[in-house]
Design a protein around this motif. Structure first.
Motif, short mmCIF file in Angstrom:
data_model
loop_
_atom_site.label_atom_id
_atom_site.label_comp_id
_atom_site.label_asym_id
_atom_site.label_seq_id
_atom_site.Cartn_x
_atom_site.Cartn_y
_atom_site.Cartn_z
N GLN A 299 0.82 -1.21 0.00
CA GLN A 299 0.00 0.00 0.00
C GLN A 299 0.86 1.26 0.00
O GLN A 299 0.57 2.22 -0.72
CB GLN A 299 -0.93 -0.01 1.22
N VAL A 300 1.90 1.26 0.82
CA VAL A 300 2.77 2.44 0.90
C VAL A 300 3.50 2.67 -0.42
O VAL A 300 3.64 3.81 -0.88
CB VAL A 300 3.76 2.27 2.07
N THR A 301 3.96 1.60 -1.05
CA THR A 301 4.64 1.74 -2.35
C THR A 301 3.70 2.29 -3.40
O THR A 301 4.07 3.18 -4.18
CB THR A 301 5.19 0.37 -2.80
N ALA A 302 2.47 1.78 -3.43
CA ALA A 302 1.48 2.29 -4.38
C ALA A 302 1.19 3.77 -4.13
O ALA A 302 1.03 4.56 -5.08
CB ALA A 302 0.20 1.47 -4.28
N LEU A 303 1.12 4.17 -2.86
CA LEU A 303 0.91 5.59 -2.54
C LEU A 303 2.05 6.45 -3.07
O LEU A 303 1.81 7.50 -3.69
CB LEU A 303 0.78 5.75 -1.02
N THR A 304 3.27 6.02 -2.84
CA THR A 304 4.43 6.78 -3.30
C THR A 304 4.44 6.93 -4.82
O THR A 304 4.72 8.02 -5.36
CB THR A 304 5.73 6.10 -2.83
N LEU A 305 4.11 5.85 -5.53
CA LEU A 305 4.10 5.90 -7.00
C LEU A 305 3.00 6.82 -7.52
O LEU A 305 3.21 7.59 -8.46
CB LEU A 305 3.93 4.49 -7.55
N CYS A 306 1.83 6.75 -6.88
CA CYS A 306 0.72 7.61 -7.31
C CYS A 306 1.04 9.08 -7.07
O CYS A 306 0.74 9.95 -7.90
CB CYS A 306 -0.56 7.22 -6.58
#
Length: 552
Positions: free
Chosen positions: A137-144
């Motif tokens: 979830q945190v990785t997806a947030l950073t990419l978005c």
């Protein structure tokens, strides 16, 4: 069926062989090689996309390798990072921007790239919402958030759209609604909302719109947590310097203190107007003065919420007092019958409440004015004295100094301590028959209780209290009022724990008198044996227990 083996062969150590016949060490090596090959394949596809437009179909290949679909969410984070780099390059290069002068085939390519980018963004939002691990979830947030920055910076005219109704809107909703999203929400707050002023500004804007519709209790709890964490209110001379997107510093609204506070004000109002639970209302009232009201350019907008909370009664009313008094003092709020409502809060539950100290501090402020009528002050003193008869010792030690200070501020009320009767016949009747207390405890209006015609016999009764500290402090009412005032802070935090520590911590202090548990030691407690020895009279103290329970 197993076959027999000779001892020599059985005594030798053999490598562990799986059913496939490949040793485990080799199998791990093969697995590692496969992972390296897959990573190399991803990098190769990414490099081809950056080299030539003829490899744009590799984007669809990478999306298919992402592992996020309608049936399962098992993201390949390496592919996700690679796609983020791909779309970032395309955005910076202007390949996702179409113009009216472009050829028809160019428009088709741009439209196709936009569809793939939208598909990728939806996949990342899905990972944020439904990812099994917080790291995903945190990785997806950073990419978005990286794509949000690239879009706002390099796509002409898209800076406002991407924050208000584009990708950031979807990111915010995913953060709020994420499954087991505590780590995701913490990451969003610490790395983005609290670190960058433009992210915080647009978070307020999204939260105001999001909370305007009916939400569940759990969602409201998350919204309150996000707003409570964003508590750094900019001052009048604040300079906005920390921006996540370079284009934000060109926005007049983002760099305006009034506009920033207006967005936060709208966000708080949307939450306050929601269907809050009782615990959430109390939590908001606790932080009202320090965390909520400073955001409001127009604090009077809080009147409805505070007055409604004040009318609830109980602990909710106690917590609403701080915010309500702020509006009365700073914004000239006219609250009719304020002291009548304050008087109604004085009940037995108050003195056992964990908010007792907070209430006494506020009441000390409310009654500090020397222009208040003596009948009003007398009613508060009498009501508190009456409640002290059934109050815990920790509350009594605060009531007596509080009453003392009120007597010093309003000398007219000292008639309640000593009133001279000059009529000899009336005095003789009082000595012979006594009199009823003229105080009316059922009267709701504190100016009509006739408390000033009464006396503080309750405080004199407390001078015989079982706890020596309470008895000692109650005796100050019977002594000369030579002290100017007592500091309430010395008494408000008095607790049973403090009383025990005071007794147990003084080991060297000699005990003057052995403490007595029973005034009469009973001969029997649980049985009636030996009743004949007392002449058949069951007068032992234990007879009460035997009357309540049958121990046969």
């Amino acid at each position: 069926m197993p076959t027999p083996t000779d001892r020599a062969a059985g005594s030798k150590k053999r490598k562990q062989v799986k059913e496939s016949g490949v040793p485990s060490s080799k199998r791990r090596a093969v697995t590692g090689n496969e992972g390296e090959d897959a990573m190399a394949k991803v990098l190769e596809l990414e490099e081809q996309i950056s080299e030539s437009r003829k490899y744009y179909n590799n984007i669809a290949t990478l999306i298919s390798m992402l592992g996020v679909g309608e049936s399962s969410v098992k993201p390949n984070l390496a592919v996700a990072v690679s796609l983020c780099r791909v779309f970032s390059r395309l955005i910076v290069g202007g390949n996702l921007t179409d113009t009216n002068r472009a050829a028809e085939n160019e428009k088709i390519i741009v439209a196709w790239l936009k569809e793939r980018c939208s598909e990728y963004q939806k996949a990342m939002i899905t990972v944020m919402r439904e990812g099994d691990a917080s790291s995903q979830q945190v990785t997806a947030l950073t990419l978005c958030m990286r794509l949000v920055n690239e879009r706002a910076t390099h796509i002409p005219g898209a800076d406002i759209q991407v924050w208000s109704s584009g990708l950031f809107k979807n990111v915010f909703e995913a953060v709020v609604e994420a499954r087991n999203g505590q780590a995701l929400q913490s990451e969003f707050l610490e790395k983005f909302a609290k670190a960058y002023e433009d992210v915080r500004y647009y978070t307020f804007m999204q939260l105001a719109d999001y909370a305007s519709t009916t939400r569940s209790t759990e969602i409201l709890e998350t919204l309150i947590s996000i707003l409570s964490e964003c508590d750094s209110v900019p001052g009048a001379q604040h300079k906005f310097e920390n921006f996540f997107s370079k284009t934000s510093k060109n926005s007049k609204k983002v760099v305006s203190v009034n506009s920033h506070k207006k967005r936060a004000q709208d966000a708080w109002l949307s939450v306050l107007r929601s269907n809050l639970s009782q615990s959430q209302r109390k939590a908001l009232l606790r932080i009202m003065v320090h965390s909520i009201e400073p955001w409001f350019n127009r604090p009077e907008l809080l009147m409805d919420f505070l007055t409604d909370s004040y009318n609830v009664g109980g602990a909710t009313s106690l917590l609403a007092l701080s915010g309500l008094f702020y509006l009365i003092q700073e914004k000239n709020l006219d609250y009719p019958q304020f002291y009548q409502k304050l008087y109604s809060l004085l009940d037995a539950d108050l003195l056992h409440s964990k908010h007792r100290s907070r209430f006494f501090r506020l009441m000390n402020t409310f009654l500090a004015s020397t222009h208040l009528p003596a009948t009003l002050i007398a009613s508060f003193i009498k009501r508190l004295s009456r409640l002290a008869l059934n109050a815990p010792p920790a509350a009594i030690v605060a009531i007596v100094p509080f009453a003392y200070n009120l007597f010093k501020s309003h000398p007219t009320c000292t008639f309640m301590l000593h009133r001279v009767v000059y009529d000899k016949e009336f005095k003789a009747d009082l000595e012979a028959e006594g009199m009823d207390d003229p105080f009316d405890p059922e009267e709701a209006d504190p100016t009509l209780t006739d408390a000033i015609e009464s006396s503080l016999w309750e405080i004199e009764t407390l001078q015989s209290h079982y706890h020596p500290n309470v008895a000692a402090i109650a005796r100050i009412i019977s002594e000369q009022f030579t002290k100017q005032a007592y500091s309430l802070e010395d008494f408000l935090d008095y607790t049973y724990q403090g009383m025990l520590q005071g007794e147990l911590g003084t080991e060297d202090k000699p005990i003057k008198r052995t403490p007595v548990v029973e005034y009469q030691i009973p001969k029997r407690i649980f049985t009636d044996r030996g009743l004949e020895e007392d002449g058949g009279q069951d007068t032992a103290p234990g007879s009460l227990i035997r009357g309540l329970w049958d121990f046969a």
